[in-house]
Write an enzyme that holds these catalytic residues in place. Structure first.
Site, PDB file in Angstrom:
ATOM      1  CE  LYS A  56      -2.928  -2.764  -0.414  1.00  0.00           C
ATOM      2  NZ  LYS A  56      -2.405  -4.469  -0.771  1.00  0.00           N
ATOM      3  CB  ALA A 185      -4.924 -11.594 -14.056  1.00  0.00           C
ATOM      4  N   GLY A 275      -0.935 -17.488  -6.278  1.00  0.00           N
ATOM      5  CA  GLY A 275      -1.732 -17.596  -5.730  1.00  0.00           C
ATOM      6  C   GLY A 275      -0.026 -18.008  -3.664  1.00  0.00           C
ATOM      7  CG  HIS A 445     -25.043  16.691  -1.635  1.00  0.00           C
ATOM      8  ND1 HIS A 445     -25.007  16.094  -2.966  1.00  0.00           N
ATOM      9  CD2 HIS A 445     -25.079  17.871  -1.555  1.00  0.00           C
ATOM     10  CE1 HIS A 445     -24.623  16.862  -3.761  1.00  0.00           C
ATOM     11  NE2 HIS A 445     -24.766  17.762  -3.049  1.00  0.00           N
TER      12      HIS A 445
HETATM   13  P1  FAD Z   1       1.654 -14.177   8.459  1.00  0.00           P
HETATM   14  O1  FAD Z   1       1.101 -12.833   8.239  1.00  0.00           O
HETATM   15  O2  FAD Z   1       1.723 -15.022   6.999  1.00  0.00           O
HETATM   16  O3  FAD Z   1       2.961 -14.641   9.691  1.00  0.00           O
HETATM   17  C1  FAD Z   1       3.049 -15.771  10.108  1.00  0.00           C
HETATM   18  C2  FAD Z   1       4.853 -15.224  10.366  1.00  0.00           C
HETATM   19  O4  FAD Z   1       4.313 -16.865  10.857  1.00  0.00           O
HETATM   20  C3  FAD Z   1       5.129 -15.314   9.773  1.00  0.00           C
HETATM   21  O5  FAD Z   1       5.928 -13.630  10.170  1.00  0.00           O
HETATM   22  C4  FAD Z   1       6.351 -16.364   9.806  1.00  0.00           C
HETATM   23  O6  FAD Z   1       7.274 -15.788   9.596  1.00  0.00           O
HETATM   24  C5  FAD Z   1       6.333 -17.138  11.365  1.00  0.00           C
HETATM   25  N1  FAD Z   1       6.293 -18.069  11.135  1.00  0.00           N
HETATM   26  C6  FAD Z   1       6.705 -19.934  10.491  1.00  0.00           C
HETATM   27  N2  FAD Z   1       6.230 -20.739  10.272  1.00  0.00           N
HETATM   28  C7  FAD Z   1       6.827 -20.133  11.777  1.00  0.00           C
HETATM   29  C8  FAD Z   1       7.206 -20.962  12.834  1.00  0.00           C
HETATM   30  N3  FAD Z   1       7.382 -22.441  12.291  1.00  0.00           N
HETATM   31  N4  FAD Z   1       8.400 -20.208  13.860  1.00  0.00           N
HETATM   32  C9  FAD Z   1       7.732 -18.881  14.407  1.00  0.00           C
HETATM   33  N5  FAD Z   1       7.352 -18.686  12.831  1.00  0.00           N
HETATM   34  C10 FAD Z   1       6.632 -19.168  12.221  1.00  0.00           C
HETATM   35  N6  FAD Z   1      -4.171  -8.977   3.480  1.00  0.00           N
HETATM   36  C11 FAD Z   1      -4.634  -8.017   3.249  1.00  0.00           C
HETATM   37  O7  FAD Z   1      -6.429  -8.695   3.868  1.00  0.00           O
HETATM   38  N7  FAD Z   1      -5.683  -7.271   2.716  1.00  0.00           N
HETATM   39  C12 FAD Z   1      -4.273  -6.856   2.103  1.00  0.00           C
HETATM   40  O8  FAD Z   1      -3.886  -5.776   1.333  1.00  0.00           O
HETATM   41  C13 FAD Z   1      -2.879  -7.970   1.825  1.00  0.00           C
HETATM   42  N8  FAD Z   1      -1.778  -7.332   0.880  1.00  0.00           N
HETATM   43  C14 FAD Z   1      -0.733  -8.431   0.696  1.00  0.00           C
HETATM   44  C15 FAD Z   1      -0.561  -8.030  -0.323  1.00  0.00           C
HETATM   45  C16 FAD Z   1       0.561  -8.885  -0.682  1.00  0.00           C
HETATM   46  C17 FAD Z   1       1.669  -8.470  -1.710  1.00  0.00           C
HETATM   47  C18 FAD Z   1       0.821 -10.357   0.258  1.00  0.00           C
HETATM   48  C19 FAD Z   1       1.725 -11.596   0.090  1.00  0.00           C
HETATM   49  C20 FAD Z   1      -0.109 -10.099   1.067  1.00  0.00           C
HETATM   50  C21 FAD Z   1      -1.106  -9.652   1.347  1.00  0.00           C
HETATM   51  N9  FAD Z   1      -2.111  -9.777   1.664  1.00  0.00           N
HETATM   52  C22 FAD Z   1      -3.551  -9.245   2.132  1.00  0.00           C
HETATM   53  C23 FAD Z   1      -2.697 -11.276   2.971  1.00  0.00           C
HETATM   54  C24 FAD Z   1      -1.792 -11.138   4.414  1.00  0.00           C
HETATM   55  O9  FAD Z   1      -0.739 -10.446   4.214  1.00  0.00           O
HETATM   56  C25 FAD Z   1      -2.557 -12.034   5.083  1.00  0.00           C
HETATM   57  O10 FAD Z   1      -3.266 -12.371   4.980  1.00  0.00           O
HETATM   58  C26 FAD Z   1      -1.474 -11.906   6.272  1.00  0.00           C
HETATM   59  O11 FAD Z   1      -0.267 -11.762   6.724  1.00  0.00           O
HETATM   60  C27 FAD Z   1      -1.889 -13.461   6.551  1.00  0.00           C
HETATM   61  O12 FAD Z   1      -1.909 -13.594   8.958  1.00  0.00           O
HETATM   62  P2  FAD Z   1      -1.224 -14.496   9.750  1.00  0.00           P
HETATM   63  O13 FAD Z   1      -0.625 -13.627  10.975  1.00  0.00           O
HETATM   64  O14 FAD Z   1      -2.238 -16.037   9.375  1.00  0.00           O
HETATM   65  O15 FAD Z   1       0.314 -14.489   8.978  1.00  0.00           O
HETATM   66  P1  NAI Z   2      -4.506 -15.077  -5.569  1.00  0.00           P
HETATM   67  O1  NAI Z   2      -5.101 -16.395  -6.219  1.00  0.00           O
HETATM   68  O2  NAI Z   2      -5.434 -14.468  -5.858  1.00  0.00           O
HETATM   69  O3  NAI Z   2      -4.659 -15.315  -7.833  1.00  0.00           O
HETATM   70  C1  NAI Z   2      -3.475 -16.041  -7.736  1.00  0.00           C
HETATM   71  C2  NAI Z   2      -4.015 -15.924  -9.737  1.00  0.00           C
HETATM   72  O4  NAI Z   2      -2.867 -16.581 -10.606  1.00  0.00           O
HETATM   73  C3  NAI Z   2      -5.262 -16.893  -9.901  1.00  0.00           C
HETATM   74  O5  NAI Z   2      -5.450 -16.015 -10.754  1.00  0.00           O
HETATM   75  C4  NAI Z   2      -4.507 -17.831 -11.134  1.00  0.00           C
HETATM   76  O6  NAI Z   2      -5.717 -18.222 -11.683  1.00  0.00           O
HETATM   77  C5  NAI Z   2      -3.769 -17.445 -11.377  1.00  0.00           C
HETATM   78  N1  NAI Z   2      -2.761 -18.395 -11.765  1.00  0.00           N
HETATM   79  C6  NAI Z   2      -2.352 -19.856 -10.571  1.00  0.00           C
HETATM   80  N2  NAI Z   2      -1.147 -20.638 -11.197  1.00  0.00           N
HETATM   81  C7  NAI Z   2      -1.124 -20.098 -12.590  1.00  0.00           C
HETATM   82  C8  NAI Z   2      -0.501 -20.687 -13.624  1.00  0.00           C
HETATM   83  N3  NAI Z   2       0.656 -21.848 -13.722  1.00  0.00           N
HETATM   84  N4  NAI Z   2       0.085 -19.467 -14.939  1.00  0.00           N
HETATM   85  C9  NAI Z   2      -1.099 -18.233 -15.299  1.00  0.00           C
HETATM   86  N5  NAI Z   2      -1.708 -18.178 -14.005  1.00  0.00           N
HETATM   87  C10 NAI Z   2      -1.943 -18.994 -12.526  1.00  0.00           C
HETATM   88  O7  NAI Z   2      -3.498 -14.606  -5.208  1.00  0.00           O
HETATM   89  P2  NAI Z   2      -2.153 -13.669  -4.907  1.00  0.00           P
HETATM   90  O8  NAI Z   2      -2.407 -13.073  -6.251  1.00  0.00           O
HETATM   91  O9  NAI Z   2      -0.568 -13.885  -6.050  1.00  0.00           O
HETATM   92  O10 NAI Z   2      -2.364 -13.289  -4.288  1.00  0.00           O
HETATM   93  C11 NAI Z   2      -2.521 -14.516  -2.874  1.00  0.00           C
HETATM   94  C12 NAI Z   2      -3.040 -14.644  -1.564  1.00  0.00           C
HETATM   95  O11 NAI Z   2      -3.007 -13.050  -1.163  1.00  0.00           O
HETATM   96  C13 NAI Z   2      -4.501 -14.266  -1.811  1.00  0.00           C
HETATM   97  O12 NAI Z   2      -6.025 -14.661  -1.524  1.00  0.00           O
HETATM   98  C14 NAI Z   2      -5.584 -12.474  -1.343  1.00  0.00           C
HETATM   99  O13 NAI Z   2      -6.358 -12.484  -0.752  1.00  0.00           O
HETATM  100  C15 NAI Z   2      -3.978 -12.507  -0.308  1.00  0.00           C
HETATM  101  N6  NAI Z   2      -3.925 -11.200  -0.949  1.00  0.00           N
HETATM  102  C16 NAI Z   2      -5.401 -10.160  -0.511  1.00  0.00           C
HETATM  103  C17 NAI Z   2      -4.485  -8.694  -0.596  1.00  0.00           C
HETATM  104  C18 NAI Z   2      -6.049  -7.812  -0.316  1.00  0.00           C
HETATM  105  O14 NAI Z   2      -6.834  -8.013   0.690  1.00  0.00           O
HETATM  106  N7  NAI Z   2      -6.078  -6.429  -1.166  1.00  0.00           N
HETATM  107  C19 NAI Z   2      -3.348  -7.748  -1.784  1.00  0.00           C
HETATM  108  C20 NAI Z   2      -2.817  -9.110  -1.988  1.00  0.00           C
HETATM  109  C21 NAI Z   2      -3.233 -10.253  -1.789  1.00  0.00           C
END
Ligand code: FAD
Ligand code: NAI
Length: 466
Positions: A56, A185, A275, A445
């Protein structure tokens, strides 16, 4: 050391669970293995370090640059030459991330949560679970909460390395790639693609599925694809199979195939955003894990082991930070003996593109396939004064109400500040409101919220301004 609760993972699931447990008087430790470049604990998990927050921060910087370049002149604001510095954007991102991770360390101290750095695994069960933490540390805990999150899914046709990176790599580019290819995508592909497109990359997204954003309401995905495809700087190709990707010192060669045949293209970088997979292995052999790798849990996030819970990305349900946090609060309260839970049917989803996309509840397609009768209302941002004044009059709000009771079943938004507007729909649905309830509430508004108001009026065929 003996604890009431040991939380493994300090992401939005784990750290929130640890704080709530401590607030409820439970002696709590939270273990996480993530370190920053200086070797210090980096609390906050994927979300704060390499997910929600850094993405973000870069979305905001790149959006400001694009606005300055393309929109400010229409406001009568002129500059000399407009430029940007990726290094400064990355430094700003790092400051934001650092302030958040140190904020969690502060909250742990304030709430008396012990924090431990290392990789944890359950070694022995019993009245107290014995947990080994890398580096020779050991904990005993009556209750264990597994919040180990998820990692990027890798695909064999495009192995990571060199110029082929995952989302973490794409958040860290130090210069703008001229030609950027993204596999997937989905949410990450669209958000990170937006960042680099706004800064000047030619972005190509290759998506395996024939449909765009199949999890969103059909009308919303159609409008999103139409708006995105209007922009010449990105190409979104659907129904593409990746055959191979090869990274060299200068470029990445990608071979793919779609209905039109095989293509061979060269890019500066390839991002794999296909994913994420749950981090469920190596914690304890006796844990129930399903065929997709998620730890099996019931409604209350209980695993098959007594007093062991699992929350967040490592269990079923959407991989969203707010879903992980709500499960964290629920589990802490259940451990402390309270009744707790939340409504899983009203978890909002947001995609932070421009325009933003947000929704809560059922899509029209889901209602149709469940045989639920509904009425739909829709209102466009073009007819809203505030959206016009902002220069952001794209998209619409769509509301779905039960045909008999008028109870709101789903709200779907594509448009400016959809991420904020969706909250009104979440609150309404949490209180079982009807579209008539929203229609009869006064909205300021001029504000974007009037589009929600008009969409509610439109469910009953009485929108005013169209
Ligand atoms: P995580 O945040 O993955 O935290 C798990 C932690 O556990 C990690 O720090 C890891 O190091 C630690 N860990 C793992 N195994 C062990 C172990 N055995 N011992 C000790 N530590 C361990 N979600 C949103 O809602 N809004 C968004 O805008 C959004 N944007 C995203 C953008 C990107 C690029 C990505 C990759 C994800 C995004 N997500 C977003 C998804 C969001 O980050 C995850 O859903 C969220 O972080 C999940 O939280 P969690 O606590 O389950 O796990
Ligand atoms: P995603 O599941 O949203 O999208 C992955 C896409 O990759 C799918 O459309 C799938 O069909 C495609 N795909 C998979 N294998 C492929 C292949 N071999 N070739 C071409 N296309 C392929 O997963 P993404 O974008 O990686 O995000 C992971 C998770 O992180 C999501 O589940 C999402 O909830 C979370 N996230 C949330 C955000 C938010 O809340 N704003 C921002 C970023 C991530």
């Amino acid at each position: 050391m003996r604890y009431d609760v040991a939380v493994i993972g300090a992401g939005p699931g784990g750290y929130v669970c640890a704080i709530r447990s401590a607030q409820l008087g439970l002696k709590t430790v939270c273990v996480d293995e993530r370190m920053d470049e200086a070797g210090k604990a980096a609390l906050g998990g994927t979300c704060l370090n390499v997910g929600c927050i850094p993405s973000k921060a870069l979305l905001e910087s790149s959006e400001n640059y694009e606005k300055a370049r393309e929109e400010f002149s229409s406001h009568g604001i002129t500059f000399g030459e407009i430029g940007f510095d990726v290094g400064a954007m990355q430094a700003r991102k790092k400051r934001i991330v650092d302030s958040h991770t140190s904020g969690i360390a502060f909250l742990f101290k304030k709430n008396k949560v012990d924090s431990m750095l290392g990789r944890a695994r359950i070694e022995a069960t019993g009245e107290f679970y014995r947990i080994l933490v890398s580096g020779g540390q050991q904990i005993e805990a009556k209750h264990v909460v597994i919040a180990t999150g998820s990692s990027p899914r890798q695909i064999s046709a495009a192995p990571l390395g060199g110029r082929i990176v995952d989302s973490t790599g794409a958040l860290s580019f130090q210069s703008v790639p001229d030609r950027l290819c993204i596999i997937g995508a989905g949410v990450i592909g669209l958000e990170l693609g937006s960042v680099w497109r706004r800064l000047g990359s030619d972005v190509t997204i290759l998506e395996a599925m024939p449909d765009f954003l199949p999890m969103a309401d059909g009308k919303i995905s159609k409008e999103a694809l139409r708006l995105f495809r209007k922009n010449k700087d990105w190409s979104i190709r659907l129904g593409v199979e990746i055959i191979s990707a090869e990274s060299s010192a200068e470029s990445v060669k990608v071979v793919s195939r779609d209905a039109k045949g095989e293509s061979r293209e060269e890019y500066d970088h390839l991002v794999v955003a296909a994913g994420r997979v749950p981090n469920s292995s190596g914690i304890f052999e006796g844990l129930g894990i399903d065929s997709r790798g998620f730890i099996e849990v019931d409604e209350c996030c209980r695993t098959n082991l007594p007093r062991v819970y699992a929350i967040g990305d490592v269990v079923r349900g959407p991989m969203l930070a707010h879903k992980a946090s709500e499960e964290g609060v629920m589990v802490a309260e259940i451990i402390s003996g309270m009744k707790s839970g939340f409504d899983r049917d009203i978890v909002p989803s947001v995609i932070y593109t421009f325009p933003e996309i947000a929704w809560v509840g059922k899509t029209e397609e889901e209602l149709k396939s469940a045989g639920i009768e509904y009425r739909a209302g829709q209102f466009p941002f073009t007819a809203n004064g505030r959206a016009q004044a902002m220069g952001a009059a794209q998209g619409f709000v769509k509301m779905l109400g039960d045909a008999k009771t008028d109870r709101i079943l789903g709200v779907h938004i594509i448009g400016p500040h959809a991420s904020e507007l969706v909250s009104e729909a979440v609150v309404a649905m949490a209180f079982s409101a009807s579209s008539e309830d929203i229609a009869s509430i006064i909205h300021a508004h001029p504000s974007l919220s009037e589009v929600m108001h008009e969409a509610a009026l439109s469910v009953d065929g009485r929108a005013m301004h169209i």
